[in-house]
Design an enzyme around this catalytic site. Structure first.
Site, PDB file in Angstrom:
ATOM      1  CE1 TYR A 131     -16.151  15.037 -14.338  1.00 28.58           C
ATOM      2  CE2 TYR A 131     -15.534  14.428 -12.273  1.00 28.58           C
ATOM      3  CZ  TYR A 131     -15.846  13.856 -13.541  1.00 28.58           C
ATOM      4  OH  TYR A 131     -15.948  12.831 -13.892  1.00 28.58           O
ATOM      5  CG  ASP A 156      -9.947  19.109 -12.019  1.00 28.85           C
ATOM      6  OD1 ASP A 156      -9.265  18.587 -12.966  1.00 28.85           O
ATOM      7  OD2 ASP A 156     -10.910  18.353 -11.842  1.00 28.85           O
ATOM      8  CE  LYS A 160     -11.668  12.000 -17.750  1.00 28.89           C
ATOM      9  NZ  LYS A 160     -12.115  13.422 -17.082  1.00 28.89           N
ATOM     10  NE  ARG A 211      -2.740   0.578   3.540  1.00 21.28           N
ATOM     11  CZ  ARG A 211      -2.714   0.085   4.675  1.00 21.28           C
ATOM     12  NH1 ARG A 211      -3.544  -0.946   4.500  1.00 21.28           N
ATOM     13  NH2 ARG A 211      -2.204   0.317   5.689  1.00 21.28           N
TER      14      ARG A 211
HETATM   15  C1  LIG Z   1     -12.854  13.150 -15.465  1.00 21.82           C
HETATM   16  C2  LIG Z   1     -12.574  14.216 -14.738  1.00 21.82           C
HETATM   17  C3  LIG Z   1     -12.432  13.880 -13.309  1.00 21.82           C
HETATM   18  C4  LIG Z   1     -12.444  12.723 -12.528  1.00 21.82           C
HETATM   19  O1  LIG Z   1     -11.763  11.787 -13.096  1.00 21.82           O
HETATM   20  P1  LIG Z   1     -11.761  10.118 -12.987  1.00 21.82           P
HETATM   21  O2  LIG Z   1     -10.795   9.460 -13.164  1.00 21.82           O
HETATM   22  O3  LIG Z   1     -12.943   9.849 -13.973  1.00 21.82           O
HETATM   23  O4  LIG Z   1     -12.608  10.026 -11.527  1.00 21.82           O
HETATM   24  C5  LIG Z   1     -12.055  15.106 -12.707  1.00 21.82           C
HETATM   25  N1  LIG Z   1     -12.001  16.377 -13.219  1.00 21.82           N
HETATM   26  C6  LIG Z   1     -12.276  16.465 -14.611  1.00 21.82           C
HETATM   27  C7  LIG Z   1     -12.054  18.076 -14.977  1.00 21.82           C
HETATM   28  C8  LIG Z   1     -12.516  15.417 -15.149  1.00 21.82           C
HETATM   29  O5  LIG Z   1     -12.882  15.596 -16.645  1.00 21.82           O
END
Ligand SMILES: *Cc1c(COP(=O)(O)O)cnc(C)c1O
Length: 389
Positions: A111, A183, A208, A57
């Site tokens: 988001y 973010d 992403k 972990r």
């Molecule tokens: C997709 C996304 C997230 C969350 O990511 P996951 O891996 O799908 O949980 C957070 N912020 C933004 C801007 C996103 O597009």
């Protein structure tokens, strides 16, 4: 530690020979139990730290290499921790800085799942959230109260792509002793090194563009040195860890991030500029186009644009949007983005602090690595069904 220019850093970052004995790509280390030779060696591995095997972990060379690499992409950063999704990373970052009684200032274009976290778990634990206009800039000072602890930014905004004046908001935060979190999933540190711009905590959905191939769920939180111990503790006590296969895929994706992002940018802009000329389109919300709110901040602070943007249709309605989307053959219909393939989703922004008026329904496009002429042909056929004006 790679000190090169951004492209060089993407190649060199995180490749410590002491983790991997010189193997170029760290292998996938799968581990729960680590065996020690003696009680003394076991005790020496405590408290857990990167570079010393302790328990699965706490990480392995595969995950440490990714954490190091992501830290090296953010000049001014001191530590990265990874999480099993981007949403888990957002939650851990907020739990690192907030406590009962605090108020959080949250951008109104955030988001959806980030908003949902504020309205559920954070609320239950005594944290209140106040939403602010993404274009507020230095005006955020007027919202700071006695209980305000942190400001959360997302630039550009989900679905509506407002680019925030990050340095202005961070200047207010520093003056008032507040923590800033961003973010930064859309730009990644390659197009916007957020910590260098003044942010304390930079969050990525590595799902992403870092992974880049639509086959991994992963998130990261990168911080400056004053928040490192606290982030590490939060991750540890929440029991958060990420799988080694996912970390390995993210490391592999990272090496081609520059090439992919530049191509997403080129293809995306070509499609966005074409869309802007179509009679069925009212506006294209793409940070690199001057009609996007905050375009001037994008031009000042970012070194590029990725492949995700929204299209405001002219008139029409929900049913016409469904017909348009269902007519597209090359654009996949599905959540997420940042892979090599093009995607479309209906986009319905949720706002509570600001009003936004749009000329018609919105669709969000992710422009992948296909030939943009093929994508334009597909959109052209889809738009032909749309009642213009
Ligand atoms: C997709 C996304 C997230 C969350 O990511 P996951 O891996 O799908 O949980 C957070 N912020 C933004 C801007 C996103 O597009």
């Amino acid at each position: 530690m790679s000190e090169g220019k951004p492209d060089t850093r993407l190649v060199e970052a995180g490749r410590r020979p002491e983790y991997t004995n010189g193997i170029v790509n760290p292998p996938v280390y799968r581990a729960s139990t680590i065996l020690f030779d003696s009680v003394e060696a076991m005790e020496a591995a405590n408290p857990p730290r990167d570079g010393t095997l302790h328990y699965g972990r706490s990480g392995t060379p595969t995950t440490w290499a990714l954490c190091d690499a992501l830290t090296e992409l953010e000049p001014g950063a001191s530590m990265t921790r990874i999480f099993p999704s981007g949403s888990a990373a957002v939650a851990a970052a907020l739990l690192t800085v907030l406590e009962a009684g605090d108020e959080l200032l949250m951008v109104d274009s955030a988001y959806g799942p980030t908003r949902a976290l504020c309205e559920s778990v954070l609320k239950r634990f005594g944290v209140s959230t106040r939403y602010y206009d993404p274009m507020i800039g230095a005006g955020i000072a007027d919202l700071v109260g006695e209980r305000t602890r942190a400001i959360f930014l997302e630039s550009p905004g989900t679905y509506t792509f407002e680019v925030q004046d990050v340095p202005a908001i961070c200047a207010v935060a520093r003056e008032r002793g507040l923590v800033t979190l961003i973010d930064n999933t859309w730009a990644t540190p390659f197009f916007f090194p957020a910590i260098a711009a003044g942010v304390d905590i930079s969050i990525l959905a590595c799902t992403k563009y870092i992974g880049g191939h639509a086959d991994v769920m992963l998130g990261s939180v990168t911080v400056k040195s004053d928040l490192a111990a606290r982030l590490d503790q939060t991750r540890r006590v929440l029991g958060q860890t990420a799988g080694p296969d996912d970390a390995w895929l993210a490391l592999r994706g990272l090496r081609t991030l520059a090439l992919r992002l530049r191509q997403h940018q080129e293809n995306g802009l070509r499609v966005a500029r074409w869309l802007r000329e179509q009679p069925q389109v009212a506006r294209v919300l793409h940070p690199a186009l001057d009609e996007c709110p905050g375009h001037e901040f994008w031009a000042r602070d970012f070194t590029g644009a990725s492949g995700l943007f929204s299209v405001v249709l002219k008139g029409g309605g929900a049913a016409a949007r469904v017909t348009l989307i269902d007519a597209l053959k090359r654009f996949g219909l599905g959540y997420s983005w940042g892979g090599y393939e093009s995607l479309v989703v209906p986009a319905d922004p949720v706002r509570t602090a600001t009003r936004t008026e749009y000329e018609g329904p919105i669709i969000r496009l992710h422009i992948g690595l296909e030939d943009p002429d093929d994508l334009i042909d597909d959109l052209s056929a889809g738009l032909a069904s749309y009642p213009s004006g």
